[in-house]
Design a protein around this motif. Sequence first.
Motif, short mmCIF file in Angstrom:
data_model
loop_
_atom_site.label_atom_id
_atom_site.label_comp_id
_atom_site.label_asym_id
_atom_site.label_seq_id
_atom_site.Cartn_x
_atom_site.Cartn_y
_atom_site.Cartn_z
N LEU A 20 0.83 -1.20 0.00
CA LEU A 20 0.00 0.00 0.00
C LEU A 20 0.86 1.26 0.00
CD1 LEU A 20 -3.00 -0.73 2.41
CD2 LEU A 20 -3.11 -0.12 0.01
N HIS A 21 1.94 1.22 0.78
CA HIS A 21 2.81 2.39 0.85
C HIS A 21 3.49 2.66 -0.50
CE1 HIS A 21 5.36 5.42 2.63
NE2 HIS A 21 6.41 4.83 2.07
N LYS A 22 3.91 1.61 -1.15
CA LYS A 22 4.55 1.75 -2.47
C LYS A 22 3.59 2.41 -3.46
CE LYS A 22 6.51 -1.04 -6.17
NZ LYS A 22 6.74 -2.40 -6.64
N LEU A 23 2.33 1.96 -3.47
CA LEU A 23 1.34 2.57 -4.35
C LEU A 23 1.08 4.03 -3.99
CD1 LEU A 23 -1.34 -0.24 -4.72
CD2 LEU A 23 0.01 0.78 -6.55
N LYS A 24 0.97 4.31 -2.69
CA LYS A 24 0.70 5.67 -2.23
C LYS A 24 1.83 6.61 -2.64
CE LYS A 24 -0.25 8.38 1.92
NZ LYS A 24 0.69 9.41 1.60
N VAL A 25 3.07 6.19 -2.45
CA VAL A 25 4.22 7.02 -2.82
C VAL A 25 4.26 7.24 -4.32
CG1 VAL A 25 6.76 7.05 -2.93
CG2 VAL A 25 5.61 6.46 -0.80
N GLN A 26 4.00 6.19 -5.08
CA GLN A 26 4.01 6.31 -6.54
C GLN A 26 2.95 7.30 -7.01
OE1 GLN A 26 3.10 2.69 -8.65
NE2 GLN A 26 4.47 3.23 -10.32
N ILE A 27 1.78 7.27 -6.40
CA ILE A 27 0.71 8.20 -6.77
C ILE A 27 1.06 9.61 -6.33
CG2 ILE A 27 -1.70 8.82 -6.30
CD1 ILE A 27 -2.21 5.74 -6.07
N ASP A 28 1.54 9.77 -5.09
CA ASP A 28 1.86 11.10 -4.57
C ASP A 28 2.97 11.78 -5.35
OD1 ASP A 28 -0.07 10.76 -2.65
OD2 ASP A 28 1.33 10.32 -1.01
N GLN A 88 -4.12 4.48 -8.92
CA GLN A 88 -5.07 5.04 -7.96
C GLN A 88 -6.24 4.08 -7.75
OE1 GLN A 88 -4.83 8.14 -6.24
NE2 GLN A 88 -6.44 7.13 -5.07
N ARG A 89 -6.72 3.47 -8.82
CA ARG A 89 -7.82 2.51 -8.72
C ARG A 89 -7.39 1.28 -7.90
NH1 ARG A 89 -9.65 3.08 -13.42
NH2 ARG A 89 -8.15 1.78 -14.50
N HIS A 90 -6.18 0.81 -8.13
CA HIS A 90 -5.66 -0.35 -7.39
C HIS A 90 -5.50 0.00 -5.91
CE1 HIS A 90 -3.66 -4.13 -6.76
NE2 HIS A 90 -2.60 -3.52 -6.24
N PHE A 91 -4.99 1.21 -5.62
CA PHE A 91 -4.85 1.66 -4.24
C PHE A 91 -6.22 1.74 -3.56
CE2 PHE A 91 -4.48 5.15 -1.09
CZ PHE A 91 -3.50 4.62 -0.28
N ASP A 92 -7.19 2.31 -4.25
CA ASP A 92 -8.55 2.42 -3.69
C ASP A 92 -9.18 1.05 -3.48
OD1 ASP A 92 -8.30 5.16 -3.67
OD2 ASP A 92 -9.39 5.45 -5.56
N ASN A 93 -8.98 0.14 -4.42
CA ASN A 93 -9.54 -1.21 -4.29
C ASN A 93 -8.86 -2.01 -3.18
OD1 ASN A 93 -11.34 -0.74 -6.36
ND2 ASN A 93 -10.07 -1.71 -7.92
N SER A 94 -7.64 -1.64 -2.84
CA SER A 94 -6.91 -2.32 -1.77
C SER A 94 -7.26 -1.77 -0.39
CB SER A 94 -5.40 -2.19 -1.99
OG SER A 94 -5.02 -2.82 -3.18
N GLY A 95 -8.13 -0.81 -0.34
CA GLY A 95 -8.56 -0.24 0.94
C GLY A 95 -8.39 1.26 1.01
N ILE A 97 -6.85 5.13 1.44
CA ILE A 97 -6.12 5.86 2.46
C ILE A 97 -6.58 5.48 3.86
CG2 ILE A 97 -7.62 7.90 2.47
CD1 ILE A 97 -3.78 7.94 2.63
N LYS A 98 -7.86 5.14 4.02
CA LYS A 98 -8.35 4.75 5.35
C LYS A 98 -7.66 3.49 5.84
CE LYS A 98 -12.92 6.84 5.25
NZ LYS A 98 -14.37 6.59 5.32
N LYS A 99 -7.56 2.50 4.98
CA LYS A 99 -6.90 1.25 5.37
C LYS A 99 -5.41 1.49 5.57
CE LYS A 99 -6.44 -3.62 4.30
NZ LYS A 99 -6.86 -4.70 3.40
N TYR A 100 -4.81 2.29 4.72
CA TYR A 100 -3.39 2.60 4.84
C TYR A 100 -3.11 3.23 6.20
CZ TYR A 100 1.02 5.04 4.13
OH TYR A 100 2.30 5.52 4.28
N LEU A 101 -3.88 4.24 6.58
CA LEU A 101 -3.67 4.91 7.87
C LEU A 101 -3.98 3.98 9.04
CD1 LEU A 101 -5.10 8.45 7.03
CD2 LEU A 101 -2.69 7.77 7.26
#
Length: 118
Positions: A20-28, A88-95, A97-101
Amino acid sequence: MGSNFKNLSKDNLIQKFKNLHKLKVQIDECNFNAKLNPVNNAKIFTIYHTIENTNMNAADMYNMMKALQHQLKEQENETIQRKKENAQRHFDNSGGIKKYLAMKNYLTDIGVNVHEIN
């Protein structure tokens, strides 16, 4: 949400957080690159064909090269945008920002330094 994490092993939870962190960083950071295949784009292929098969003066050749550059840049931007939307779609489907936090907080609560595992 924390009770869902108790069912997972610590290593499994850390791996899920890393993904999840890898996806978040890539998107950010908009860390996407485009590997272009100009043959698949009809506009670019037409410009290549025109350049190869037409006798042109310098001004026409310059204009054709500018058109080619423009089409390549446009295709690159479209590819990067598509990759960003997919991530972004994969990150959202994986849970999302709520799940990440929630995972970050849970890992911190059980004594894992989340800044070291990234």
